[in-house]
Design a protein around this motif. Structure first.
Motif, PDB file in Angstrom:
ATOM      1  N   ASP A 137      42.835  35.333  36.490  1.00  0.00           N
ATOM      2  CA  ASP A 137      43.577  36.540  36.863  1.00  0.00           C
ATOM      3  C   ASP A 137      43.093  37.750  36.068  1.00  0.00           C
ATOM      4  OD1 ASP A 137      45.055  35.136  38.700  1.00  0.00           O
ATOM      5  OD2 ASP A 137      46.774  34.841  37.352  1.00  0.00           O
ATOM      6  N   ARG A 141      39.877  38.896  37.604  1.00  0.00           N
ATOM      7  CA  ARG A 141      40.119  39.638  38.853  1.00  0.00           C
ATOM      8  C   ARG A 141      40.588  41.056  38.557  1.00  0.00           C
ATOM      9  NH1 ARG A 141      43.042  34.653  41.736  1.00  0.00           N
ATOM     10  NH2 ARG A 141      41.152  33.611  42.443  1.00  0.00           N
ATOM     11  N   ARG A 192      37.621  43.049  37.355  1.00  0.00           N
ATOM     12  CA  ARG A 192      36.764  43.405  38.484  1.00  0.00           C
ATOM     13  C   ARG A 192      37.356  44.570  39.277  1.00  0.00           C
ATOM     14  NH1 ARG A 192      36.163  39.101  43.089  1.00  0.00           N
ATOM     15  NH2 ARG A 192      38.308  39.767  43.296  1.00  0.00           N
ATOM     16  N   LYS A 193      38.654  44.540  39.509  1.00  0.00           N
ATOM     17  CA  LYS A 193      39.313  45.610  40.253  1.00  0.00           C
ATOM     18  C   LYS A 193      39.210  46.944  39.515  1.00  0.00           C
ATOM     19  CE  LYS A 193      43.351  44.637  41.940  1.00  0.00           C
ATOM     20  NZ  LYS A 193      44.819  44.457  42.075  1.00  0.00           N
TER      21      LYS A 193
END
Length: 98
Positions: A17, A20, A23-24
Motif C-alpha cells: 500500500d 502504491r 507511485r501515485k
C-alpha cells in the motif's frame, strides 16, 4: 506454520500500500512538473526581459559567450518556474488526501 504465513502476509500488505501511494504521488508530482514546464515556455521570455531590465537599471551588462548559453538560460528559467509551481501541487495533494 499457517499463522506465520498469515502474519507475513499482513505485514506485506501495508508495504505494498505504501508503494502504491508512493507511485501515485510520484505520478502526480512528475505530471504537474511536466505540465508547468511546458506552460513556462510561454512565460520565460517575459521573465528574461524582466531580468534584463532589472540589470540595466543597475548598469549591469549581461553577456552571452556561447550560442548554447541562451538556450540554457531559457531552460533554467523554465525549470525553476516549473519547480516553483509544482511544489505547491505536491504539498496540497499531501494535505488534501488525509
Amino acid at each position: 506454520m499457517a499463522t506465520n504465513i498469515e502474519s507475513a502476509h499482513k505485514l506485506q500488505k501495508p508495504f505494498i500500500d505504501h508503494l502504491r501511494e508512493l507511485r501515485k504521488r510520484l505520478l502526480i508530482s512528475i505530471t504537474s512538473f511536466l505540465l508547468f514546464f511546458i506552460a513556462s515556455y510561454l512565460t520565460s521570455p517575459y521573465v528574461i526581459q524582466f531580468l534584463k531590465n532589472s540589470a540595466t537599471n543597475y548598469d549591469i551588462e549581461l553577456h552571452i559567450f556561447k550560442v548554447t548559453e541562451s538556450i540554457g538560460i531559457y531552460m533554467k528559467i523554465m525549470f525553476f518556474q516549473a519547480v516553483g509551481l509544482s511544489v505547491p501541487v505536491a504539498v496540497a495533494y499531501r494535505h488534501l488526501m488525509r
